[in-house]
Design a protein around this motif. Structure first.
Motif, short mmCIF file in Angstrom:
data_model
loop_
_atom_site.label_atom_id
_atom_site.label_comp_id
_atom_site.label_asym_id
_atom_site.label_seq_id
_atom_site.Cartn_x
_atom_site.Cartn_y
_atom_site.Cartn_z
N SER A 61 84.14 -25.42 -10.44
CA SER A 61 83.90 -23.83 -9.84
C SER A 61 82.01 -24.21 -9.42
O SER A 61 81.02 -23.80 -7.91
CB SER A 61 84.09 -22.74 -9.71
N LEU A 62 81.07 -24.03 -10.29
CA LEU A 62 80.09 -23.69 -10.28
C LEU A 62 79.10 -24.98 -9.35
O LEU A 62 78.39 -25.32 -8.53
CB LEU A 62 79.13 -24.29 -11.64
N ALA A 63 80.20 -26.59 -9.70
CA ALA A 63 79.19 -27.31 -9.04
C ALA A 63 79.67 -26.68 -7.29
O ALA A 63 78.74 -27.85 -6.65
CB ALA A 63 79.86 -29.33 -8.97
N THR A 64 81.05 -26.85 -7.28
CA THR A 64 80.68 -26.62 -5.75
C THR A 64 80.02 -25.32 -4.82
O THR A 64 79.92 -25.86 -3.88
CB THR A 64 82.44 -26.12 -5.73
N LEU A 65 79.64 -23.80 -5.98
CA LEU A 65 78.78 -23.71 -5.52
C LEU A 65 77.31 -23.95 -5.14
O LEU A 65 76.69 -24.02 -4.06
CB LEU A 65 78.81 -22.45 -6.57
N PHE A 66 77.01 -25.18 -5.90
CA PHE A 66 75.45 -26.10 -5.60
C PHE A 66 75.72 -26.93 -4.71
O PHE A 66 75.15 -26.57 -4.04
CB PHE A 66 75.70 -26.90 -7.29
N TYR A 67 77.01 -27.17 -4.68
CA TYR A 67 77.24 -27.86 -3.14
C TYR A 67 76.78 -27.37 -1.67
O TYR A 67 76.96 -28.06 -0.82
CB TYR A 67 78.41 -29.43 -3.07
N GLN A 68 77.24 -26.20 -2.23
CA GLN A 68 77.06 -25.46 -1.25
C GLN A 68 76.21 -25.04 -0.25
O GLN A 68 75.67 -24.08 0.80
CB GLN A 68 78.09 -24.16 -1.07
N ARG A 69 75.11 -24.58 -1.24
CA ARG A 69 73.71 -24.51 -1.00
C ARG A 69 73.05 -24.91 0.70
O ARG A 69 73.75 -26.57 0.64
CB ARG A 69 72.90 -24.75 -1.29
N GLY A 70 72.26 -24.62 1.33
CA GLY A 70 71.85 -24.70 2.14
C GLY A 70 70.65 -25.83 2.63
O GLY A 70 70.41 -25.01 1.62
N SER A 71 70.31 -25.69 3.66
CA SER A 71 69.10 -26.69 3.58
C SER A 71 67.87 -25.85 2.98
O SER A 71 66.53 -26.06 2.88
CB SER A 71 68.86 -27.30 4.94
N ARG A 72 67.68 -24.96 3.82
CA ARG A 72 66.74 -23.38 3.61
C ARG A 72 66.61 -23.35 1.91
O ARG A 72 65.38 -22.97 1.48
CB ARG A 72 66.91 -21.71 4.81
N GLU A 73 67.67 -23.39 1.55
CA GLU A 73 67.64 -22.97 -0.01
C GLU A 73 67.27 -24.48 -1.28
O GLU A 73 66.58 -23.21 -2.20
CB GLU A 73 68.87 -22.78 -0.61
N ILE A 74 67.58 -24.77 -0.36
CA ILE A 74 67.11 -26.39 -1.03
C ILE A 74 64.96 -26.74 -1.03
O ILE A 74 64.92 -26.72 -2.59
CB ILE A 74 68.14 -27.50 -1.16
N ASN A 75 65.07 -26.48 0.09
CA ASN A 75 63.51 -26.56 0.29
C ASN A 75 63.07 -25.78 0.66
O ASN A 75 61.62 -26.18 0.87
CB ASN A 75 63.86 -27.53 1.74
N HIS A 76 63.02 -24.34 0.12
CA HIS A 76 62.12 -23.49 -0.29
C HIS A 76 61.39 -23.36 -0.93
O HIS A 76 61.78 -23.67 -2.76
CB HIS A 76 63.18 -21.60 -0.31
N LEU A 77 60.15 -23.14 -1.02
CA LEU A 77 59.25 -23.36 -1.76
C LEU A 77 58.72 -21.79 -2.50
O LEU A 77 58.36 -20.67 -1.29
CB LEU A 77 57.84 -24.25 -1.35
N PRO A 78 58.71 -21.90 -3.51
CA PRO A 78 57.80 -20.68 -4.17
C PRO A 78 56.82 -19.83 -3.23
O PRO A 78 55.44 -20.71 -3.69
CB PRO A 78 58.09 -20.20 -5.90
#
Length: 81
Positions: A61-78
């Motif tokens: 389930s954690l892997a599924t949740l991880f791979y469902q992230r969108g590009s904005r979540e992945i590429n978001h810089l703090p």
């Protein structure tokens, strides 16, 4: 916290079903681990089996949740203050 519940609650139910199916077919007194018989009580074997199934299902389930992230979540810089 919401994402943690999204992972742990469904994996709990799937682990319960998986354990029920597994131990409906296999007697816990006849299990072998690395060629040695498991010398735990049936209750301890059921408990260890449930926790193992829950961990496997939670990882899935954690892997599924991880791979469902969108590009904005992945590429978001703090933001830097």
């Amino acid at each position: 916290m919401h994402k943690l519940i999204q992972v742990l609650w469904p994996s709990f139910w799937v682990a319960a079903v998986a354990e029920a199916v597994f131990f409906a077919v296999i007697d816990p007194r006849e299990l072998f681990f690395f060629g040695e018989p498991v010398n735990f009580s049936p209750t301890a074997t059921y408990s260890i089996g449930f926790v193992a199934f829950w961990a496997i299902c939670a990882a899935s389930s954690l892997a599924t949740l991880f791979y469902q992230r969108g590009s904005r979540e992945i590429n978001h810089l703090p933001r830097e203050s």
